[in-house]
Enzyme design. Structure first.
Site, PDB file in Angstrom:
ATOM      1  N   GLU B 278      38.926   4.398  -5.621  1.00  0.00           N
ATOM      2  CA  GLU B 278      39.711   3.637  -4.975  1.00  0.00           C
ATOM      3  C   GLU B 278      40.488   4.403  -4.255  1.00  0.00           C
ATOM      4  O   GLU B 278      40.599   3.655  -2.799  1.00  0.00           O
ATOM      5  CB  GLU B 278      40.209   2.832  -5.772  1.00  0.00           C
ATOM      6  CG  GLU B 278      41.786   1.882  -5.625  1.00  0.00           C
ATOM      7  CD  GLU B 278      41.577   0.891  -5.810  1.00  0.00           C
ATOM      8  OE1 GLU B 278      41.290   0.146  -6.891  1.00  0.00           O
ATOM      9  OE2 GLU B 278      42.787  -0.122  -5.998  1.00  0.00           O
ATOM     10  N   GLU B 281      38.381   5.519  -1.367  1.00  0.00           N
ATOM     11  CA  GLU B 281      38.161   4.370  -0.432  1.00  0.00           C
ATOM     12  C   GLU B 281      38.917   4.483   0.821  1.00  0.00           C
ATOM     13  O   GLU B 281      39.660   4.180   1.917  1.00  0.00           O
ATOM     14  CB  GLU B 281      38.028   3.434  -1.601  1.00  0.00           C
ATOM     15  CG  GLU B 281      37.567   1.625  -0.873  1.00  0.00           C
ATOM     16  CD  GLU B 281      37.635   0.198  -0.895  1.00  0.00           C
ATOM     17  OE1 GLU B 281      37.805   0.521  -2.295  1.00  0.00           O
ATOM     18  OE2 GLU B 281      37.620  -0.887  -0.457  1.00  0.00           O
ATOM     19  N   CYS B 298      42.391  -5.386  -9.033  1.00  0.00           N
ATOM     20  CA  CYS B 298      42.021  -4.713 -11.203  1.00  0.00           C
ATOM     21  C   CYS B 298      42.235  -5.621 -11.347  1.00  0.00           C
ATOM     22  O   CYS B 298      41.913  -5.801 -12.790  1.00  0.00           O
ATOM     23  CB  CYS B 298      43.264  -3.633 -11.136  1.00  0.00           C
ATOM     24  SG  CYS B 298      42.592  -2.323 -10.357  1.00  0.00           S
ATOM     25  N   SER B 318      39.984  -4.113  -1.981  1.00  0.00           N
ATOM     26  CA  SER B 318      39.252  -2.989  -2.589  1.00  0.00           C
ATOM     27  C   SER B 318      38.139  -3.578  -3.129  1.00  0.00           C
ATOM     28  O   SER B 318      38.038  -4.727  -3.972  1.00  0.00           O
ATOM     29  CB  SER B 318      39.702  -1.917  -3.447  1.00  0.00           C
ATOM     30  OG  SER B 318      38.936  -0.973  -4.022  1.00  0.00           O
ATOM     31  N   LYS B 357      40.564 -12.388 -16.883  1.00  0.00           N
ATOM     32  CA  LYS B 357      39.371 -11.886 -17.881  1.00  0.00           C
ATOM     33  C   LYS B 357      38.260 -12.303 -18.214  1.00  0.00           C
ATOM     34  O   LYS B 357      36.728 -11.417 -18.227  1.00  0.00           O
ATOM     35  CB  LYS B 357      39.665  -9.993 -18.882  1.00  0.00           C
ATOM     36  CG  LYS B 357      41.155  -9.525 -17.907  1.00  0.00           C
ATOM     37  CD  LYS B 357      40.310  -8.440 -17.211  1.00  0.00           C
ATOM     38  CE  LYS B 357      40.981  -7.322 -16.365  1.00  0.00           C
ATOM     39  NZ  LYS B 357      40.608  -6.982 -15.377  1.00  0.00           N
ATOM     40  N   GLU B 360      36.899 -13.624 -15.077  1.00  0.00           N
ATOM     41  CA  GLU B 360      35.795 -12.339 -14.479  1.00  0.00           C
ATOM     42  C   GLU B 360      34.743 -11.811 -15.179  1.00  0.00           C
ATOM     43  O   GLU B 360      33.473 -11.613 -14.334  1.00  0.00           O
ATOM     44  CB  GLU B 360      37.295 -10.424 -14.355  1.00  0.00           C
ATOM     45  CG  GLU B 360      36.513  -9.974 -14.174  1.00  0.00           C
ATOM     46  CD  GLU B 360      37.534  -8.845 -14.025  1.00  0.00           C
ATOM     47  OE1 GLU B 360      38.344  -8.488 -14.863  1.00  0.00           O
ATOM     48  OE2 GLU B 360      37.261  -8.433 -12.256  1.00  0.00           O
ATOM     49  N   GLU B 365      28.016 -11.869 -10.297  1.00  0.00           N
ATOM     50  CA  GLU B 365      27.471 -11.377  -9.389  1.00  0.00           C
ATOM     51  C   GLU B 365      27.865  -9.795 -11.026  1.00  0.00           C
ATOM     52  O   GLU B 365      27.487  -8.398 -10.323  1.00  0.00           O
ATOM     53  CB  GLU B 365      28.173 -11.097  -8.601  1.00  0.00           C
ATOM     54  CG  GLU B 365      30.537 -10.648  -8.316  1.00  0.00           C
ATOM     55  CD  GLU B 365      30.571 -11.687  -8.679  1.00  0.00           C
ATOM     56  OE1 GLU B 365      30.069 -12.640  -8.606  1.00  0.00           O
ATOM     57  OE2 GLU B 365      31.410 -11.861  -7.868  1.00  0.00           O
ATOM     58  N   CYS B 502      50.459  -5.992 -15.909  1.00  0.00           N
ATOM     59  CA  CYS B 502      49.226  -6.282 -17.493  1.00  0.00           C
ATOM     60  C   CYS B 502      50.198  -6.867 -18.624  1.00  0.00           C
ATOM     61  O   CYS B 502      50.063  -7.359 -19.597  1.00  0.00           O
ATOM     62  CB  CYS B 502      48.113  -5.424 -17.742  1.00  0.00           C
ATOM     63  SG  CYS B 502      47.628  -5.670 -15.712  1.00  0.00           S
TER      64      CYS B 502
END
Ligand code: SF4
Ligand code: SF4
Ligand code: SF4
Ligand code: FES
Lengths: 165, 576
Positions: B278, B281, B298, B318, B357, B360, B365, B502
């Site tokens: 990142e 990036e 994230c 990102s 999560k 996720e 994908e 988190c």
């Protein structure tokens, strides 16, 4: 018109939707106008279909949940098209014990609609309500919010309904 | 100042204080149920009633402001009776399933019933019959256990500004649900689980996936690896009765080994890797005129929020996968190859402070390894449950080390757990990569703390880098709306879905409140300071990973395994 689950367009929706946008315009972006807009929308359409609630939520900048919460809180608002006559079957404890289910079953057979629905000819809307205070007459129903019919028996019900054109 | 008397004690408090707060100052705890400080102060349940001299009826103390000369009694027999009545009415429409309920032993309703010595329910009311909604991978709603306190509505609407829950219908038929009683999977719910954190009962809970993990551990063919999120080591102790803020890193590793995991790895490792990808990036975007500001990716609750509410801004995110989802494909390619294990046999478990999560890891994908990259996600609460079931006494365990190589990490990876941590970790690396010099002070204090929106400008060589950090989705909106309006000149923004980051995620131990969040944040920075290495680019295992496998940040392999794309999603339950 039956409140159906299918996705067919209701007649005249485009036109209604245009007029609804005009109503919304007055309150665009103002969440405080929610009840006024809902009231006018119901006057316009006759009830509050889902597409109307979505347009109103978008227009006023509030969530769909907020709009829906208000609509279901006030008995005045209706999510289904209403017929000319409203049949309210009492499901209070006394009526329930004495045969609410029989009453509903009979009406269902006579009119072909479930509670929460309206007949295709827009003549009747059927709903179930909490105790209407006519426990002495159980099982009872009230039509158009004023005529109480009590001690109901299956055979009489079609006759009673016939009286409401 | 206003002077009043509570239970014969005089106290002076500021105007606008509630009776509940004033009593608390005197050490008098009035019981509450619907009340949630600053979030849900609506006076709905009436458990907190008190007697005010001269008032006709009892008043709910959580919403009633103090008045000059007021005389308040908080525990007369009549009040106790009134409170008992409230509880009995709630319980008359409650399934008595404590023994099989996820909140058994940690339920506010159960505690109150015990405290008030409820022995029988005098009312035999009808029971609510709304069905359980288990439509999502993360959150399960059981309206039968709902006490209509509305905390979930407030948190979802005011804190997260997602607003998918509402109270609908009246009286006995009341139910808390999305409009039209839709399922959570069919609305904009981002699966953040903040509602499950504040629910006083078992009416909203995480989906329990512990059975899947037990089954994998019992399967001799499976090579079961586990990764632990940065925040878990300052959380899991609480599920076993330790003080909030207890650091249990080494004990948790030991406990996981005793549960039978073949390898105990660390999400901190892929957090370091995330910084490498990142950070580069960001530099690339700055140097080549790419889309700025760049926003961190994230937090899966934030990602889903962006997909629903800001699909026009997805190019700002990102393309890096979250550390959890970088770990999965590496475990099933790099690690499996290195160890000579068939990737089909690698079973990848993560321990997360997060319900989103779970959503996720099931995104279609997320299978770049050729398999589902992460097989199952457990929250901190579920891991606590597994430890209990296995009779593992966490506080008494020795401290053990993570396994190499995917368990090696730095302090930079560790601070991902607190709001501002990803930003601070990125700055530590970007600064040194750009300037080639060592940072004089690696502590970026401006990034820390639980303020909703933090902003700063950091000089990186010749470039003043403008940053913003938000936690809680309501705060994210403030910055996102600025970008939309073209008024934001930031380079880099960190967005975390949950308040505090988190460490306050929807899968955290219950209770989680501001005080507890702050303790976990303090513990996080203590852990950071205890680490020998504190900058991601110093992580030796990450260096080896690039040498042996990935080649370079943003290289071909990285793009294949570590980067992703996003899906614009609808709003308003509209039919497509
Ligand atoms: S929600 Fe609480 S009171 Fe209800 S069954 Fe579960 S533990 Fe018992
Ligand atoms: S999980 Fe988050 S978004 Fe979904 S209902 Fe709960 S608070 Fe709202
Ligand atoms: S689901 Fe939980 S938080 Fe929401 S209203 Fe019901 S009891 Fe309260
Ligand atoms: S706690 Fe005060 S009314 Fe519920």
């Amino acid at each position: 018109m039956v409140a159906c689950e299918c996705k067919c367009e209701e007649p005249g929706k485009d036109e209604l939707s245009k007029q609804l946008e005009l109503i919304i315009d007055e309150y665009r972006g103002k969440s405080s106008g929610l009840i006024q807009v809902l009231t006018k929308a119901q006057e316009l359409i006759g009830y509050l279909p889902k597409w109307a609630l979505i347009s109103i939520a978008k227009g006023l900048g509030v969530s769909l949940q907020e709009v829906y919460g208000v609509v279901t809180f006030y008995a005045f608002f209706s999510l289904i098209p209403r017929g000319r006559h409203k049949i309210s079957v009492c499901a209070g404890t006394a009526c329930y014990v004495k045969g609410t289910n029989m009453v509903i079953k009979t009406i269902r057979e006579a009119l072909g609609i479930k509670p929460g629905q309206t007949t295709p000819d827009s003549r009747y809307t059927l709903e179930i309500v909490r105790c209407i205070g006519a426990c002495g007459l159980a099982p009872a129903m009230i039509i158009d919010g004023k005529d109480v019919h009590g001690r109901l028996e299956a055979e009489q019900i079609p006759e009673i309904l016939e009286q409401y054109a | 100042m206003i002077t009043l008397t509570i239970d014969n004690q005089k106290i002076a408090v500021e105007e606008g204080t509630t009776i509940l707060q004033a009593a608390k100052k005197l050490g008098i705890n009035i019981p509450t149920l619907c009340y949630l400080e600053k979030i849900n102060e609506i006076g709905a349940c009436r458990l907190c009633v008190v007697e005010v001299q001269g008032a006709k009826a009892f008043v709910p103390s959580c919403v009633a402001p103090v008045a000059e000369g007021m005389v308040v009694r908080t525990n007369t027999p009549a009040i106790v009776k009134a409170r008992k009545l409230v509880l009995e009415l709630i319980l008359s429409d409650h399934p008595m399933e404590c023994l099989t309920c996820v909140r058994n032993g940690n339920c506010e309703l159960q505690t109150l019933a015990e405290q008030f010595g409820i022995k029988e329910i005098r009312f035999d009311g009808a029971k609510t019959e709304y069905p359980i909604d288990d439509s999502t991978p993360a959150i399960i709603r059981d309206p039968r256990k709902c006490v209509l306190c509305r905390r979930c509505i407030s948190v979802c609407k005011e804190v997260q500004t997602v607003s998918v829950l509402t109270a609908q219908e009246r009286g006995f038929d009341s139910v808390i649900a999305p409009a039209f009683n839709a399922k959570l999977a069919d609305v904009e719910c981002v699966q953040c689980g903040q509602c499950s954190l504040v629910c006083p009962t078992g009416a909203i809970q995480e989906r329990d996936d512990t059975d899947k993990v037990w089954a994998a551990l019992a399967d001799p063919k499976k090579h079961v690896v586990v990764q632990t999120a940065p925040a878990t080591r300052v959380q899991v102790g609480e599920t076993l009765g330790m003080e909030p803020g207890s650091i249990v890193t080494g004990k948790m590793v030991a406990g996981l080994r005793r549960l039978g995991f073949d390898k105990v790895f660390d999400t901190d490792f892929t957090a370091d890797l995330t910084i490498m990808e990142e950070g580069n990036e960001l530099l690339q975007r700055i140097q080549t005129g790419g889309t700025l500001p760049m926003i961190t990716s994230c937090s899966p609750g934030w990602i889903k929020f962006a997909e629903h509410f800001y699909p026009d801004l997805l190019a700002h995110l990102s393309t890096c996968k979250s550390p959890q989802q970088m770990f999965g494909p590496l475990a099933k390619t790099y690690y499996a190859e290195k160890e000579g294990i068939d990737p089909a046999d690698v079973y990848c478990v993560s321990i997360m402070p997060c319900t989103a999560k779970k959503f996720e890891c099931g995104r279609p994908e997320m299978d770049d390894s050729g398999y589902q990259d992460v097989d199952v996600v457990l929250t901190s609460r579920e891991l606590g449950r597994m430890f209990k079931q296995a009779n593992i006494n966490l506080p008494g365990l020795p401290e053990e080390e993570y396994d190499a190589p995917l368990g090696i990490s730095t302090g930079a990876g560790e601070i991902f757990g607190a709001s501002g941590g990803v930003m601070e970790a990125a700055l530590r690396t970007v600064y040194e990569v750009v300037t080639g010099k060592e940072l004089p002070d690696i502590n970026f204090k401006d990034c820390r703390g639980i303020t909703g929106v933090k902003e700063a400008t950091v000089q990186v060589g010749d470039l003043p880098v403008k940053i913003a950090i938000t936690n809680g989705l309501g705060n994210a909106r403030k910055v996102l709306d600025k970008i939309r309006a073209g008024e934001a000149d930031y380079h880099f923004i960190e967005i975390m879905c949950c308040p505090g980051g988190c460490i306050g995620g929807g899968g955290s131990p219950i209770p989680t409140n501001t005080e507890i969040r702050l303790k976990r944040i303090d513990a996080t920075y203590i852990e950071d300071e205890r680490m020998v290495l504190r900058k991601s680019h110093d992580n030796p295992a990450v260096k080896v990973l690039y040498e042996e496998f990935l080649e370079k940040p943003l290289g071909h392999k990285s793009h294949e395994l570590l980067h992703t794309h996003y899906t614009p999603r609808g709003l308003w339950q509209e039919e497509e």
